[in-house]
Design a protein around this motif. Structure first.
Motif, mmCIF file in Angstrom:
data_model
loop_
_atom_site.group_PDB
_atom_site.id
_atom_site.type_symbol
_atom_site.label_atom_id
_atom_site.label_comp_id
_atom_site.label_asym_id
_atom_site.label_seq_id
_atom_site.Cartn_x
_atom_site.Cartn_y
_atom_site.Cartn_z
ATOM 1 N N LEU A 30 -1.603 -1.023 2.077
ATOM 2 C CA LEU A 30 -1.448 -0.846 0.661
ATOM 3 C C LEU A 30 -2.850 -1.273 -0.066
ATOM 4 O O LEU A 30 -3.064 -0.702 -0.955
ATOM 5 N N GLY A 31 -3.331 -2.287 0.459
ATOM 6 C CA GLY A 31 -4.229 -2.925 -0.109
ATOM 7 C C GLY A 31 -5.641 -2.250 0.118
ATOM 8 O O GLY A 31 -6.737 -2.589 -0.575
ATOM 9 N N MET A 32 -6.056 -1.578 1.316
ATOM 10 C CA MET A 32 -7.104 -1.005 1.811
ATOM 11 C C MET A 32 -7.130 0.442 1.856
ATOM 12 O O MET A 32 -8.400 0.975 1.664
ATOM 13 N N SER A 33 -5.989 1.085 1.399
ATOM 14 C CA SER A 33 -6.180 2.766 1.747
ATOM 15 C C SER A 33 -6.194 3.347 0.349
ATOM 16 O O SER A 33 -5.673 3.146 -0.620
ATOM 17 N N ALA A 53 2.006 5.529 -2.766
ATOM 18 C CA ALA A 53 2.313 4.622 -1.869
ATOM 19 C C ALA A 53 2.937 3.486 -2.088
ATOM 20 O O ALA A 53 2.203 2.618 -3.104
ATOM 21 N N THR A 54 4.225 2.977 -1.812
ATOM 22 C CA THR A 54 4.897 1.919 -1.920
ATOM 23 C C THR A 54 5.258 1.199 -0.416
ATOM 24 O O THR A 54 5.344 2.254 0.115
ATOM 25 N N ILE A 58 6.577 4.291 2.231
ATOM 26 C CA ILE A 58 6.001 4.523 3.587
ATOM 27 C C ILE A 58 7.216 4.234 4.497
ATOM 28 O O ILE A 58 7.409 5.039 5.612
ATOM 29 N N LEU A 59 7.840 3.216 4.311
ATOM 30 C CA LEU A 59 9.137 3.039 5.147
ATOM 31 C C LEU A 59 10.116 4.260 5.181
ATOM 32 O O LEU A 59 10.653 4.682 6.417
ATOM 33 N N ALA A 60 10.582 4.872 4.071
ATOM 34 C CA ALA A 60 11.449 5.932 4.113
ATOM 35 C C ALA A 60 10.832 7.128 4.776
ATOM 36 O O ALA A 60 11.376 7.637 5.852
ATOM 37 N N MET A 61 9.485 7.255 4.820
ATOM 38 C CA MET A 61 8.951 8.370 5.477
ATOM 39 C C MET A 61 8.785 8.104 6.856
ATOM 40 O O MET A 61 8.800 8.945 7.630
ATOM 41 N N ALA A 62 8.639 6.952 7.271
ATOM 42 C CA ALA A 62 8.464 6.502 8.797
ATOM 43 C C ALA A 62 9.807 6.706 9.324
ATOM 44 O O ALA A 62 9.815 7.003 10.653
#
Length: 67
Positions: A30-33, A53-54, A58-62
């Protein structure tokens, strides 16, 4: 150290170079992308912009095969 690597990545990105970073650490992602491609079962399950992105998205998509 990791901070030095992050500084180098930031410098290269500011010069216009594309950087592919692979990490399982959500705060780092989250900090670099600028964009985040989420992998699921060996394929890209989706791509998120920095604004979308949160940790939750991200977790839901994964984890969710329908996302």
């Amino acid at each position: 150290s990791k901070a030095e690597i992050h500084a180098l990545i930031q410098d290269l990105a500011e010069r216009g170079l594309a950087i592919l970073m692979i990490s399982s650490e959500l705060p780092e992602i989250l900090g670099m992308s600028d964009r985040i491609a989420v992998m699921r079962h060996g394929t890209i399950g989706g791509v998120l912009s920095r604004a979308e992105a949160t940790a939750d998205t991200i977790l839901a998509m994964a984890l969710d095969p329908e996302s």
